[in-house]
Each structure stands twice: as structure tokens, then as C-alpha cells.
Design an enzyme around this catalytic site. Sequence first.
Site, PDB file in Angstrom:
ATOM      1  N   CYS A   2       0.825  -1.209   0.000  1.00  0.00           N
ATOM      2  CA  CYS A   2       0.000   0.000   0.000  1.00  0.00           C
ATOM      3  C   CYS A   2       0.859   1.260   0.000  1.00  0.00           C
ATOM      4  O   CYS A   2       1.901   1.319   0.649  1.00  0.00           O
ATOM      5  CB  CYS A   2      -0.878   0.049   1.237  1.00  0.00           C
ATOM      6  N   ARG A  27       5.123   0.362  -5.888  1.00  0.00           N
ATOM      7  CA  ARG A  27       5.088  -0.495  -4.706  1.00  0.00           C
ATOM      8  C   ARG A  27       4.185  -1.714  -4.907  1.00  0.00           C
ATOM      9  O   ARG A  27       4.291  -2.683  -4.163  1.00  0.00           O
ATOM     10  CB  ARG A  27       4.590   0.307  -3.493  1.00  0.00           C
ATOM     11  N   TRP A  74      -2.973  -2.635  -1.598  1.00  0.00           N
ATOM     12  CA  TRP A  74      -2.557  -3.992  -1.965  1.00  0.00           C
ATOM     13  C   TRP A  74      -3.347  -4.891  -1.016  1.00  0.00           C
ATOM     14  O   TRP A  74      -3.103  -4.889   0.192  1.00  0.00           O
ATOM     15  CB  TRP A  74      -1.045  -4.130  -1.751  1.00  0.00           C
ATOM     16  N   ASN A 100      -1.787   1.474   5.802  1.00  0.00           N
ATOM     17  CA  ASN A 100      -0.875   0.457   5.280  1.00  0.00           C
ATOM     18  C   ASN A 100      -0.530  -0.444   6.452  1.00  0.00           C
ATOM     19  O   ASN A 100      -0.178   0.049   7.519  1.00  0.00           O
ATOM     20  CB  ASN A 100       0.388   1.152   4.732  1.00  0.00           C
ATOM     21  N   GLY A 101      -0.649  -1.764   6.272  1.00  0.00           N
ATOM     22  CA  GLY A 101      -0.340  -2.676   7.377  1.00  0.00           C
ATOM     23  C   GLY A 101      -1.514  -3.611   7.628  1.00  0.00           C
ATOM     24  O   GLY A 101      -2.425  -3.711   6.811  1.00  0.00           O
ATOM     25  N   GLU A 485      17.938 -16.954  -8.753  1.00  0.00           N
ATOM     26  CA  GLU A 485      17.565 -15.573  -9.062  1.00  0.00           C
ATOM     27  C   GLU A 485      17.030 -15.455 -10.494  1.00  0.00           C
ATOM     28  O   GLU A 485      16.063 -14.732 -10.746  1.00  0.00           O
ATOM     29  CB  GLU A 485      18.778 -14.652  -8.826  1.00  0.00           C
ATOM     30  N   LYS A 489      13.298 -14.100 -11.297  1.00  0.00           N
ATOM     31  CA  LYS A 489      13.033 -12.950 -12.179  1.00  0.00           C
ATOM     32  C   LYS A 489      11.975 -13.325 -13.210  1.00  0.00           C
ATOM     33  O   LYS A 489      11.049 -12.576 -13.465  1.00  0.00           O
ATOM     34  CB  LYS A 489      14.305 -12.514 -12.928  1.00  0.00           C
ATOM     35  N   GLU A 492       8.448 -13.832 -11.650  1.00  0.00           N
ATOM     36  CA  GLU A 492       7.888 -12.567 -11.148  1.00  0.00           C
ATOM     37  C   GLU A 492       7.231 -11.751 -12.263  1.00  0.00           C
ATOM     38  O   GLU A 492       6.144 -11.223 -12.077  1.00  0.00           O
ATOM     39  CB  GLU A 492       9.000 -11.693 -10.542  1.00  0.00           C
ATOM     40  N   HIS A 508      17.360 -35.613  -9.016  1.00  0.00           N
ATOM     41  CA  HIS A 508      16.512 -36.064  -7.904  1.00  0.00           C
ATOM     42  C   HIS A 508      15.108 -35.485  -8.006  1.00  0.00           C
ATOM     43  O   HIS A 508      14.445 -35.276  -6.994  1.00  0.00           O
ATOM     44  CB  HIS A 508      17.159 -35.681  -6.573  1.00  0.00           C
ATOM     45  N   LYS A 606       6.590  -4.077  -4.121  1.00  0.00           N
ATOM     46  CA  LYS A 606       8.008  -3.744  -4.058  1.00  0.00           C
ATOM     47  C   LYS A 606       8.520  -3.830  -2.631  1.00  0.00           C
ATOM     48  O   LYS A 606       9.609  -4.321  -2.368  1.00  0.00           O
ATOM     49  CB  LYS A 606       8.214  -2.329  -4.611  1.00  0.00           C
TER      50      LYS A 606
END
Length: 611
Positions: A2, A27, A74, A100-101, A485, A489, A492, A508, A606
Site C-alpha cells: 500500500c 510499490r 494492496w 498500510n499494514g 535468481e 526474475k 515474477e 533427484h 516492491k
Amino acid sequence: MCGIVGYIGDRKTTDVLLKGLQRLEYRGYDSAGISTMDGDKLSVIKCKGKVSDLTTLLEKEPLNGNMGIGHTRWATHGFPNDINAHPHLSSTGIFTLIHNGIIENYYSIRKFLEEKGVAFTSETDTEVLVQFIEYYYKKNKSSFEEAVRSALKRVIGAYGILVMCSDEPGKMIAARLGSPLVLGLGNNEYFVASDASPIIEYTKNIVYLDEGEMAVISRNSYEVRNISENHIVDKDVEKVDFSLEQIEKGGYPHFMLKEIFEQASTVCEASRGRIDSNSGEIKLGGIRDYLSRIIDAKQVIITACGTSWHAALIGSFVIEELVNIPVKVEYASEFRYRDTPVDHRTLVIAVSQSGETADTLAAVRKAKERGALTLGIVNVVGSTIARETECGVYIHAGPEIGVASTKAFTSQVTVLNQIALLIAQTLKINQVKVKEVIKEFSLLNEKIQETLKLSDKIKGIAKDFAHANNFLYLGRGYQFPVALEGALKLKEISYIHAEGYPAAEMKHGPIALIDENMPVVFMVTKQGFLKIMSNIQEVFARRGKIIILTSVDDASYGDYSNHVVQVPDTHHCLSSIINTIPLQLLAYYIAVERGCNVDQPRNLAKSVTVE
Ligand code: G6P
């Protein structure tokens, strides 16, 4: 997560709020809204969707007033829809609030208020808070400020809030516990935001609210108090150190591409003044005073989330290799609740781009409680983790706006290397290797620039694989975190399912997935070269599509790979810095090819300021 923005002053309030919300879009959010106070009239406009949708609504139905609050939500409690979007009004419409929270005890407060006859319109924990404030306002016949304080003292959870009250127009209250808020001091005007990006075009003078603080802001003054004790707190005014250009796209189609290309200088920035070019001595001012405790550590724990966790993993390899101290890498969300042995001879390194990730912050607090020395590797100057860790090293990568982290990662790896080198120099161990890494550092920038020249080639590869449903990334040793990573990427921003694995571990499990539709990206360096070549053969034998990213020139690649990307060779401790860049570009171009929203991928945020 948020975004919050607030304004009091002579400018056109809705313009400041909408522009601020656009700056906070990075964000991550799913709905947006604003509320203004015109005289003593509170109005709210909000909707599911983007800030552009909100702008269209406001064009049809303009709002006036010289103060207001704006929010990008969000979703946590309740679907992303118009009703759950913020701001929320209290039943009588006296109060309007953005948040926010997460209010963790929202359910019991809601039940309590419902028993008192309060009717709710949304499913959110935020509406519970604004109704709770109104409850105290009416019950105690208290002031705006006292009502907010009474409610906040009883909520459990995390919040950054902005509230207005039509009975006390011209006043706005900001409060923080767990979710950051900054106050911008202009000339006869004030700004509030969840980070400095909506503020810097108006003023560089910033006051950071600390945990448990509440600011009462009116047109000509502000006062900060401690919520629980109601003491006035004297706050320092600080200068923000980034410019407007840094948070704009600068000619690139997306922030992510801009930030990938900025690595041509950001890794260098992370080293500026920290490696003496003549003596090779490492100097890290932010941890100098703690060096004797650092070298006395019996164990190191590196804690982080997301991409920062991958940087942490690389850091653990480097520290173990150069310093011979055992290092554990912990997901902050797990570490904070686990009973990991931690004492005063433990060094806990927290890696966080934003410096606000709720789990990483909680991990820092837990480590401090148990007596560990905490060290922050953070990008955002003045962020909570930077301030709460006892010592630290900023990565100085500049603002990172693309949700998928790129330049912060390579700078984090840079700084983790520097910390390992400094400890090794202080302990006078592994000096030959230390010198080799330091020598390579001086060549790194040129090699990054070389690597970025691969952009067009990678764009071509991206076209071939943009329609894949799955991807596998494999590497050994230092290339294993690179594989993780690379896979992160891709998933995402392109929503392709992707996994990173240690190359030998493939047999495996993931090997079962390999067929002619499975692209497999291999990172190949001198370390373990022959071993990974065998793993490539195993995939080839099962008709997987092979992309080789390599710093080793080998004529045989062409026999069994679909594409070879040749990257500059460097010391293995630094190899992840080079090798991750082509993977960032691959993910970027695939996402663009698939028409995805690269900078604001669905569902992601973010800065994750909730658990
Ligand atoms: C979110 C972001 C990731 C980031 C992670 C940790 O999930 O989308 O890009 O890696 O948070 O963030 P931090 O700011 O602590 O590095």
C-alpha cells in the site's frame, strides 16, 4: 505494498495526491482512492484498478479542498474491489482514513463494534480502525487527536495511517507502527507519504516518523508525539539524497530495463571509496567501529527475503570461503519464529533493498533481543532496517522502482564481498585469494558493460522461448543462487513457472519434467566445468532445449545447445554479478514479448510491509 500520500497547502490537492500515487505505483497495488477536505466537507473517491482509473473518475467528478489523503491498496483483508479500496469513512462520515499494514485483532474489534450497533460496509481491517476511532470520539467526547490515540493504543498489528476529521478541519493525523511514514516539510505546506518518492519534487526536507509515533499536522505547524506516553518527541529534519531524475524512466520503456542498464555504474558506486586502489585495503565506514565484535563472531546468520535472500546465499559462500566462519542463510519469515541459537557472538546480517520488509525487520529485532550484533545491508537511506541495525553498509544503488529487483541484487553481492574481504584482511587470512578478488573488482565495471552489450542477442533468445510454460535454471556452486535468481526474475514478471536448482540435484526430481518443451538455462563457469557439462548431456539426452550462459570458451557447446551466451570471465566470488545480468535481460524481454506489465507485475509488491 500500500502507498500513502497526504497533503496540506495551497497547491491543487488532487493534483499533488494523484501525482504522488503515480510515484507510489511501483510499490504494487490493486485499487486506489483519495479523500479531500473542503471547508469541513469530507469527500471520498475510490475504485478498483489503477491510478489512471481514479484520475478518470476525478475528471468527471472533481474534488476541491486544500488538504487530502490518497492511497494505493494492496489487498490483504477483502477482495480488491471499489468498496474495500481506501480511504474508509466512519459510519457518521466524520472521519476518513487510509492505512498500510494489518490490524491483527480487527475481528474482535469488529465484533465488539457490531454489538454496539456499528454497521460495516467493507471487509477490511482498515474500516474497523476508522470505526474504532469514531467509537472513542463519541464515547469519550474526546478530541480528534485523543480519539485516534485511544484506538491506536488498543490495536494489535502494524499500521501507517493518515486520518482526517471534519469536526477539526485543517488538521491531519499521521501515525506509524510497523509501516513507514515520512513527513515532507515545505514552505507553508506539508506532505506525508509512505516513502520519499512522492515528496522530493516539492521538498528535500524530511522527518521520518519512528515506531509508535503520531504526527498532528496542520497548515502552519506539526507536532510529533509518542502514542503510548503522549510525550512530545523532538525530530531531526533530514535531507533526502536522491533526485527526481532517478525516479523517472530516463528514455527507457520500463524502469526495470533502466535499472538493469544502470548496473554499468551502480556496482561501481557500491565500491566507491571502499577499496583503496593502491593498497587494496577495504574501508567500510559504517562497520568500522564494530569490527572487533565482527571478527570475534563464532557464527554469521544472513537473513533476508526474495531476491535479497539470493544475494545473502552468495554472501554466505563468499564469507565461508574467505573468512572460514560458519554462515547460515535464513528466510527472515522463518528465522523470526524459529529457535535458532543466537547469542552475543553471533553476527546477524540483514539484507534488504527497501529496508522496510516486515519479516526482515522482525528478524533484526529478534536477533538484537538475543544479544547478536546486527548489520544492515540496505539501499534506502534512513529506512527502518538501516536505522535499527547497529551497524551497516549502504549499497547506494539509487532508487529501485521496478518491482523485480535487479541493480539492488548486484550491489548487495558487491557489498557482501566487501564485508568478507574486510574481515579476511582484518584477520589476515586467505590473503592470496583476497588479493585476487580485489584485483578483479577493479575490472568488474568494464565487464558489466561488456555483458550489457548482450542485450540484443538475449532479446532474440527471448522471442524463441516467450511461449514456454516452464523453465529450469541450473548451476553449481556460486551459480546455484544465480539459477534461483534467474528463475525468480522470470516467474515474477512473465508468470512462467520457473525453478532454479543446483545442477546435480536435477536428477533427484526436476529431470522428470524434461522433454522437448522444457527450456533449461545452464550457467557454466570454470568451477566444476566438467561436472556441469555432464548435467548438460543429461538434459540433451532427454531433448530439453538448452541455453548455455558461460564464461568458458568451449567449441563443443554448439553440438547440444540451442543458444550460447558468452559472458566475460571473472573471479568466481564475483561471477554472480556478471551472470545474473543476462538472466535479468532474458526475463525482461520474455515478459515484454508476452505483453506483461513488467514494472508492476500482478500480485507483487516492491516493499512488503506486512507479514
Ligand atoms: C518483495 C520484492 C522483491 C524483494 C523482496 C525483499 O518481494 O518484490 O523484489 O526482493 O520483497 O525486499 P527487500 O526490500 O527486503 O530487499
